[in-house]
Design an enzyme around this catalytic site. Sequence first.
Site, short mmCIF file in Angstrom:
data_model
loop_
_atom_site.label_atom_id
_atom_site.label_comp_id
_atom_site.label_asym_id
_atom_site.label_seq_id
_atom_site.Cartn_x
_atom_site.Cartn_y
_atom_site.Cartn_z
N ARG A 56 0.65 -1.05 0.01
CA ARG A 56 0.00 -0.04 -0.05
C ARG A 56 0.82 1.31 0.02
O ARG A 56 0.32 2.28 -0.74
CB ARG A 56 -0.76 -0.26 1.12
CG ARG A 56 -2.11 -0.86 1.06
CD ARG A 56 -2.99 -1.03 2.20
NE ARG A 56 -3.98 -1.97 1.91
CZ ARG A 56 -4.79 -2.28 2.73
NH1 ARG A 56 -5.01 -1.98 3.99
NH2 ARG A 56 -5.83 -3.31 2.35
N GLU A 67 -7.62 -1.24 16.97
CA GLU A 67 -7.11 0.00 16.20
C GLU A 67 -6.59 1.05 16.93
O GLU A 67 -5.68 1.68 16.55
CB GLU A 67 -8.01 0.34 14.84
CG GLU A 67 -7.20 1.23 13.70
CD GLU A 67 -7.94 1.70 12.55
OE1 GLU A 67 -8.75 0.93 12.40
OE2 GLU A 67 -7.62 2.75 11.96
C1 LIG Z 1 -14.04 0.58 4.69
C2 LIG Z 1 -13.12 -0.15 5.46
C3 LIG Z 1 -12.68 -1.47 5.05
C4 LIG Z 1 -11.70 -2.10 5.71
N1 LIG Z 1 -11.33 -3.57 5.24
C5 LIG Z 1 -10.35 -4.29 6.11
C6 LIG Z 1 -10.16 -5.66 5.57
O1 LIG Z 1 -10.99 -6.35 4.70
N2 LIG Z 1 -9.21 -6.38 6.31
C7 LIG Z 1 -8.77 -5.93 7.57
O2 LIG Z 1 -7.89 -6.44 8.24
N3 LIG Z 1 -8.95 -4.71 7.95
C8 LIG Z 1 -9.80 -3.83 7.15
N4 LIG Z 1 -10.16 -2.77 7.72
C9 LIG Z 1 -9.66 -2.21 9.04
C10 LIG Z 1 -10.48 -2.89 10.05
O3 LIG Z 1 -11.78 -2.99 9.76
C11 LIG Z 1 -10.11 -1.85 11.22
O4 LIG Z 1 -8.96 -1.86 11.66
C12 LIG Z 1 -10.79 -2.89 12.48
O5 LIG Z 1 -11.98 -3.24 12.13
C13 LIG Z 1 -11.05 -1.86 13.56
O6 LIG Z 1 -11.75 -2.89 14.71
P1 LIG Z 1 -11.90 -1.92 16.14
O7 LIG Z 1 -12.79 -2.79 16.98
O8 LIG Z 1 -10.64 -1.62 16.62
O9 LIG Z 1 -12.49 -0.82 15.74
P2 LIG Z 1 -14.01 -0.23 14.87
O10 LIG Z 1 -14.58 -1.44 14.23
O11 LIG Z 1 -13.65 0.95 14.10
O12 LIG Z 1 -15.09 -0.18 16.15
C14 LIG Z 1 -14.95 1.07 16.94
C15 LIG Z 1 -16.06 1.54 17.62
O13 LIG Z 1 -16.14 2.29 18.78
C16 LIG Z 1 -17.13 3.42 18.83
N5 LIG Z 1 -16.60 4.52 19.31
C17 LIG Z 1 -15.84 5.70 18.61
N6 LIG Z 1 -15.55 6.46 19.74
C18 LIG Z 1 -16.41 6.31 20.61
C19 LIG Z 1 -16.91 7.17 21.81
N7 LIG Z 1 -16.39 8.34 22.17
N8 LIG Z 1 -17.80 6.60 22.52
C20 LIG Z 1 -18.39 5.40 22.17
N9 LIG Z 1 -18.17 4.56 21.26
C21 LIG Z 1 -17.22 5.18 20.28
C22 LIG Z 1 -17.45 3.54 17.11
O14 LIG Z 1 -18.73 4.01 16.99
C23 LIG Z 1 -17.37 1.99 16.58
O15 LIG Z 1 -18.45 1.40 16.64
C24 LIG Z 1 -11.16 -1.88 6.90
C25 LIG Z 1 -11.35 -0.45 7.42
C26 LIG Z 1 -12.46 0.17 6.56
C27 LIG Z 1 -12.83 1.65 7.30
#
Ligand SMILES: Cc1cc2nc3c(=O)[nH]c(=O)nc-3n(C[C@H](O)[C@H](O)[C@H](O)COP(=O)(O)OP(=O)(O)OC[C@H]3O[C@@H](n4cnc5c(N)ncnc54)[C@H](O)[C@@H]3O)c2cc1C
Length: 568
Positions: free
Chosen positions: A291, A379
């Site tokens: 990337r 993340e």
């Molecule tokens: C469009 C897209 C496609 C992707 N495709 C891939 C893929 O194919 N393979 C891969 O490995 N990775 C992919 N990624 C990256 C990966 O999806 C993310 O890094 C991963 O899902 C993050 O998971 P998480 O649980 O840390 O955060 P998230 O799934 O982002 O969840 C975070 C949550 O925290 C909540 N939140 C945030 N701030 C607050 C607050 N102040 N109070 C309460 N709640 C809050 C949000 O509403 C959200 O629901 C992609 C990312 C995107 C954007």
Amino acid sequence: MPSEPIALETDVLVIGSGAAGMYAAIEAARGDARVFLVDRSLIGRGGATVMAQMTVAVALGEEVPDAPRHHYDDTIAAGRELCDERLTELLCNEAPACIRELDGWGVGWARKDGHITATTAPGHDRARCVYVDFINTGPAVSKTLRTVMARNKDIHKAGDICITDLVAGCDGEIAGAVGWHVGNGAPVRIAAKATVLATGGLTRIYRRNSASLNMGGDGYALALRAGASLIDMEFVQFFPIGHLAPRLVGMDPIMWDPFRYKLGGRLLNGRMEEFTSRYGSDEDGKYVLPRDLATYAILQEVEAGRGSPHGGAYLSFEHCSATALRAAFGPVIDRLAANNIDLTRMPIEVAPIAHYHMGGVIANAQMRTELAGLFAAGEVVGGANGANRLSGNAISEALVFGRRAGRSAAAHAKTIGRRDLRPQDARAALDLVSDGAAARRDLNTAAMIARLQAVMADEVGPFRTAAKLNRALGEIAALAGEMGTRPPRFAAGDDGFDLQRLEWFDLRNMLIVARAVAQSALARTESRGAHQREDFPQTAPAWRQHQRVRLADGALQLTGAPATALAS
Ligand SMILES: Cc1cc2nc3c(=O)[nH]c(=O)nc-3n(C[C@H](O)[C@H](O)[C@H](O)COP(=O)(O)OP(=O)(O)OC[C@H]3O[C@@H](n4cnc5c(N)ncnc54)[C@H](O)[C@@H]3O)c2cc1C
């Protein structure tokens, strides 16, 4: 605005319900904790996980021999010598168990001949990326975790709760959090024996991004204000082939990647020439460029005046037959047709968009942060992917770190008899969310967010210079001055869904996070992975170290860089 806060209490508070937060909640409940999972959006639908369309990297070795150490070696190589090796090891070693557990829960990993099948992706030395079906992997992961949580009476959930600050108790430990209910404006105070931060990434701070509205970096800002340090904030990953033109309704902007896995696809500049060989990799219709290099190659062509009409590159599948396209794209071909896109006859335009953040909260292999009582997952944690993330590693990271954080948080909660959050401990944070300051109709929060996104894209994008970064820091400071220190109330006589008030809180976080990115980028006087300095184009061995950022007296302090570099 209701003045009395809603007061709640739990063993483990999980903030954010992506893959990391939901796995943390499930694991904490398995550790006998009472769990409260909150999200500013709908549970399981607010962040990146539910939008992730493609694949998950894991060394299952079902079709071709593989082992976590090969996955580890590839991740370390992609991270350009900057991975936190403990976290990388954890990610690679524990991903297989998480993926198999999800399999047992019925996620539906694609199979061939009874084996979970995997595909290749740039930077992985073998087929290692599993999927449900292209464009449904993230939704399936999210749905599976939601279903498992729904069966567990020890997990309580609430959507529409936006957490604005973490709160320390009288013993100095993080003792819970304060926020507000976006639906009715009520302040909320939650006491917890352990808190897991799982709030996802920050890419909403950029103009072109793949983020939802909930991905403005709240977690990094919460951690900084509570006194924790962040690392590697300069490393924002740009996804090279985000959709640019023609107009495309109803599809994700990063949708082209799965089809490149299947069919290759030619990257062409505005003169219809293939150009990746100029930047060290001859793709020849295949998909091999990592990337950071692809982003670099496209933007260099644009800067050299060889971009496509909208300022990106062409991606062409014109060498593929209609039958091959239909076989690869399935019903997506019909959605493209509805947008007047016929891939047999035309290329589309693509450009780099902000997609993922490698930096974040410092956590150890137990997912403990520097602050007692606070754990982090997904993340929002920095370090596992170093200066550049391999495709598929982010969902593995969210699952593995989430599970670990949930386990550690439950164990920590057991060591605490009772957790009270005294009103005086939460007062400052509560005052802010309860503030009923007079309406300031001159404050256009949406326009201010757009200004921030523009400056981040133009001055703190993939190619940086000291002059650009200093301009960005100036604009960020100006915006911070304009927004003031108290949230205005916009919705006259109605506290529900005051979205401008929400934007004010978002801006408060986005600005400090943007400042951390720009300041770290200014200090790192070299180019490495996703951080490219036009004025320092070489990778410098002396910079093989993380930069830590922390907040002290309202200013961001950087440490960890060599004195010579910081001084320049
Ligand atoms: C469009 C897209 C496609 C992707 N495709 C891939 C893929 O194919 N393979 C891969 O490995 N990775 C992919 N990624 C990256 C990966 O999806 C993310 O890094 C991963 O899902 C993050 O998971 P998480 O649980 O840390 O955060 P998230 O799934 O982002 O969840 C975070 C949550 O925290 C909540 N939140 C945030 N701030 C607050 C607050 N102040 N109070 C309460 N709640 C809050 C949000 O509403 C959200 O629901 C992609 C990312 C995107 C954007």
